[in-house]
Design a protein around this motif. Sequence first.
Motif, PDB file in Angstrom:
ATOM      1  N   THR A   1       0.799  -1.224   0.000  1.00 47.70           N
ATOM      2  CA  THR A   1       0.000   0.000   0.000  1.00 47.70           C
ATOM      3  C   THR A   1       0.832   1.275   0.000  1.00 47.70           C
ATOM      4  O   THR A   1       0.285   2.367  -0.145  1.00 47.70           O
ATOM      5  CB  THR A   1      -0.960   0.030   1.206  1.00 47.70           C
ATOM      6  N   GLN A   2       2.158   1.163   0.148  1.00 49.29           N
ATOM      7  CA  GLN A   2       2.984   2.370   0.092  1.00 49.29           C
ATOM      8  C   GLN A   2       3.671   2.532  -1.266  1.00 49.29           C
ATOM      9  O   GLN A   2       4.447   3.464  -1.458  1.00 49.29           O
ATOM     10  CB  GLN A   2       4.011   2.391   1.223  1.00 49.29           C
ATOM     11  N   PHE A   3       3.352   1.647  -2.200  1.00 51.65           N
ATOM     12  CA  PHE A   3       3.873   1.736  -3.561  1.00 51.65           C
ATOM     13  C   PHE A   3       2.773   2.258  -4.480  1.00 51.65           C
ATOM     14  O   PHE A   3       1.640   1.776  -4.428  1.00 51.65           O
ATOM     15  CB  PHE A   3       4.337   0.373  -4.068  1.00 51.65           C
ATOM     16  N   GLY A   4       3.123   3.217  -5.315  1.00 49.02           N
ATOM     17  CA  GLY A   4       2.167   3.737  -6.276  1.00 49.02           C
ATOM     18  C   GLY A   4       2.235   2.994  -7.598  1.00 49.02           C
ATOM     19  O   GLY A   4       3.079   2.112  -7.801  1.00 49.02           O
ATOM     20  N   ALA A   5       1.343   3.344  -8.505  1.00 50.97           N
ATOM     21  CA  ALA A   5       1.335   2.734  -9.837  1.00 50.97           C
ATOM     22  C   ALA A   5       2.650   3.030 -10.543  1.00 50.97           C
ATOM     23  O   ALA A   5       3.142   4.158 -10.531  1.00 50.97           O
ATOM     24  CB  ALA A   5       0.175   3.298 -10.651  1.00 50.97           C
ATOM     25  N   GLY A   6       3.249   2.004 -11.127  1.00 51.67           N
ATOM     26  CA  GLY A   6       4.497   2.175 -11.851  1.00 51.67           C
ATOM     27  C   GLY A   6       5.736   2.175 -10.977  1.00 51.67           C
ATOM     28  O   GLY A   6       6.859   2.302 -11.488  1.00 51.67           O
ATOM     29  N   GLU A   7       5.568   2.031  -9.649  1.00 47.43           N
ATOM     30  CA  GLU A   7       6.733   1.960  -8.768  1.00 47.43           C
ATOM     31  C   GLU A   7       7.227   0.520  -8.687  1.00 47.43           C
ATOM     32  O   GLU A   7       6.700  -0.374  -9.343  1.00 47.43           O
ATOM     33  CB  GLU A   7       6.384   2.547  -7.395  1.00 47.43           C
TER      34      GLU A   7
ATOM     35  N   ALA B   1       4.657  14.709  -1.705  1.00 44.76           N
ATOM     36  CA  ALA B   1       4.203  15.410  -2.900  1.00 44.76           C
ATOM     37  C   ALA B   1       4.464  14.598  -4.155  1.00 44.76           C
ATOM     38  O   ALA B   1       3.648  14.573  -5.079  1.00 44.76           O
ATOM     39  CB  ALA B   1       4.884  16.775  -2.999  1.00 44.76           C
ATOM     40  N   SER B   2       5.611  13.910  -4.196  1.00 45.58           N
ATOM     41  CA  SER B   2       5.981  13.192  -5.418  1.00 45.58           C
ATOM     42  C   SER B   2       5.449  11.762  -5.461  1.00 45.58           C
ATOM     43  O   SER B   2       5.426  11.143  -6.521  1.00 45.58           O
ATOM     44  CB  SER B   2       7.510  13.179  -5.569  1.00 45.58           C
ATOM     45  N   ARG B   3       4.996  11.239  -4.318  1.00 46.87           N
ATOM     46  CA  ARG B   3       4.469   9.874  -4.262  1.00 46.87           C
ATOM     47  C   ARG B   3       3.103   9.892  -3.553  1.00 46.87           C
ATOM     48  O   ARG B   3       2.994   9.495  -2.401  1.00 46.87           O
ATOM     49  CB  ARG B   3       5.434   8.941  -3.519  1.00 46.87           C
ATOM     50  N   PRO B   4       2.062  10.353  -4.234  1.00 42.70           N
ATOM     51  CA  PRO B   4       0.740  10.462  -3.594  1.00 42.70           C
ATOM     52  C   PRO B   4       0.284   9.119  -3.014  1.00 42.70           C
ATOM     53  O   PRO B   4       0.385   8.072  -3.659  1.00 42.70           O
ATOM     54  CB  PRO B   4      -0.164  10.900  -4.750  1.00 42.70           C
ATOM     55  N   GLY B   5      -0.196   9.167  -1.803  1.00 46.41           N
ATOM     56  CA  GLY B   5      -0.678   7.958  -1.137  1.00 46.41           C
ATOM     57  C   GLY B   5       0.390   7.157  -0.425  1.00 46.41           C
ATOM     58  O   GLY B   5       0.073   6.239   0.348  1.00 46.41           O
TER      59      GLY B   5
ATOM     60  N   PHE C   1       2.522   7.854   2.056  1.00 42.00           N
ATOM     61  CA  PHE C   1       2.568   7.893   3.512  1.00 42.00           C
ATOM     62  C   PHE C   1       1.300   7.349   4.154  1.00 42.00           C
ATOM     63  O   PHE C   1       1.329   6.894   5.301  1.00 42.00           O
ATOM     64  CB  PHE C   1       2.885   9.305   4.003  1.00 42.00           C
ATOM     65  N   ARG C   2       0.189   7.364   3.444  1.00 43.48           N
ATOM     66  CA  ARG C   2      -0.993   6.696   3.969  1.00 43.48           C
ATOM     67  C   ARG C   2      -0.695   5.209   4.151  1.00 43.48           C
ATOM     68  O   ARG C   2      -1.082   4.602   5.157  1.00 43.48           O
ATOM     69  CB  ARG C   2      -2.192   6.893   3.040  1.00 43.48           C
ATOM     70  N   GLY C   3      -0.003   4.627   3.179  1.00 43.13           N
ATOM     71  CA  GLY C   3       0.379   3.219   3.300  1.00 43.13           C
ATOM     72  C   GLY C   3       1.389   2.988   4.405  1.00 43.13           C
ATOM     73  O   GLY C   3       1.302   1.999   5.151  1.00 43.13           O
ATOM     74  N   VAL C   4       2.364   3.901   4.550  1.00 44.45           N
ATOM     75  CA  VAL C   4       3.390   3.762   5.581  1.00 44.45           C
ATOM     76  C   VAL C   4       2.776   3.836   6.974  1.00 44.45           C
ATOM     77  O   VAL C   4       3.010   2.963   7.827  1.00 44.45           O
ATOM     78  CB  VAL C   4       4.479   4.845   5.420  1.00 44.45           C
ATOM     79  N   THR C   5       2.000   4.886   7.226  1.00 42.00           N
ATOM     80  CA  THR C   5       1.453   5.061   8.574  1.00 42.00           C
ATOM     81  C   THR C   5       0.447   3.965   8.920  1.00 42.00           C
ATOM     82  O   THR C   5       0.391   3.520  10.073  1.00 42.00           O
ATOM     83  CB  THR C   5       0.802   6.452   8.719  1.00 42.00           C
ATOM     84  N   THR C   6      -0.301   3.519   7.947  1.00 36.82           N
ATOM     85  CA  THR C   6      -1.258   2.447   8.220  1.00 36.82           C
ATOM     86  C   THR C   6      -0.541   1.157   8.606  1.00 36.82           C
ATOM     87  O   THR C   6      -0.882   0.514   9.607  1.00 36.82           O
ATOM     88  CB  THR C   6      -2.166   2.210   7.004  1.00 36.82           C
ATOM     89  N   VAL C   7       0.482   0.788   7.831  1.00 31.94           N
ATOM     90  CA  VAL C   7       1.153  -0.477   8.129  1.00 31.94           C
ATOM     91  C   VAL C   7       1.960  -0.391   9.418  1.00 31.94           C
ATOM     92  O   VAL C   7       2.008  -1.352  10.200  1.00 31.94           O
ATOM     93  CB  VAL C   7       2.033  -0.946   6.949  1.00 31.94           C
ATOM     94  N   VAL C   8       2.575   0.754   9.696  1.00 36.71           N
ATOM     95  CA  VAL C   8       3.345   0.879  10.936  1.00 36.71           C
ATOM     96  C   VAL C   8       2.404   0.860  12.135  1.00 36.71           C
ATOM     97  O   VAL C   8       2.700   0.227  13.165  1.00 36.71           O
ATOM     98  CB  VAL C   8       4.216   2.145  10.924  1.00 36.71           C
TER      99      VAL C   8
END
Length: 286
Positions: A60-66, A119-123, A125-132
């Motif tokens: 969930t902390q990886f965006g499309a194309g990452e 700013a450069s990777r939308p979404g 930190f939502r994935g980071v904070t949720t999983v942590v």
Amino acid sequence: MEIITDIQDMQQRCLAARGEGKRLAFVPTMGYLHEGHLSLLRAARAAGDVVVLSIFVNPTQFGAGEDFDSYPRDLSRDAEMARAVGTDWLFAPRASAMYPAGFSTWVEVEGLTGNLCGASRPGHFRGVTTVVCKLFNIVQPHVAFFGQKDFQQLAVIRRMSADLNLPVEVRGLPIVREADGLAMSSRNVKLTPDQRRQALALFDGIRLAAAQVKAGERDSRRVLAAVRERIQQEPEARIDYIQVCHDETLSDLETIGPHAVLLLAVRVGATRLIDNHHLGEEIPEP
């Protein structure tokens, strides 16, 4: 050392250890361990009765194309390295267990996540904070260790822990560098030999900025221009961001003062690298 994959098993073990009065020290990672991770585990060993390492490449902390699919993974290798530094439990949950069907709850930190990687990777930190937050709830640690290379991540996790009254002490440890200065990262293995050489432009830029500040420069624009010029000399380097920010608010600074930190994110080929340095401190040595 035991490898645990079941969430309930991990949580029950940790709750039982706490009930016995044991101090739990936790190091959450995405695996493919290097000396930077091992420095966190050694610190955890010194700080706790039970050392827990988690390895989970969090989708969930990886965006499309990452690079989620190509992120390096080797659990057997990691387990041997973790065992050698005294880890007690290695928690390696499955993504389907961490995010079961119907999962719909997210943890978001506002403000600190609006700049830099946010700013450069939308979404991201939502994935980071949720999983942590989930990992903290599962492992129930007294203290958790993170590397300062992920400067923004550390700030965001500290804010989340404070805002949600999580009973976890969050400690940040210094960046560990290769002999030539490149900040250690699991992604470094993806660099070709020539890209590996070009990646040293990040550390060169940091040393250049630190030297300018030591000589009396206080204008962030001049410092950033010099760092940008150095990195742009490398044919495969593509700048995501180079910014001077306040070390607590992560807001951009025009004038360099005691709270100024230089933060960089640069793609070398297809590999995204990050680094940082508190300006005004001594020029970093590898």
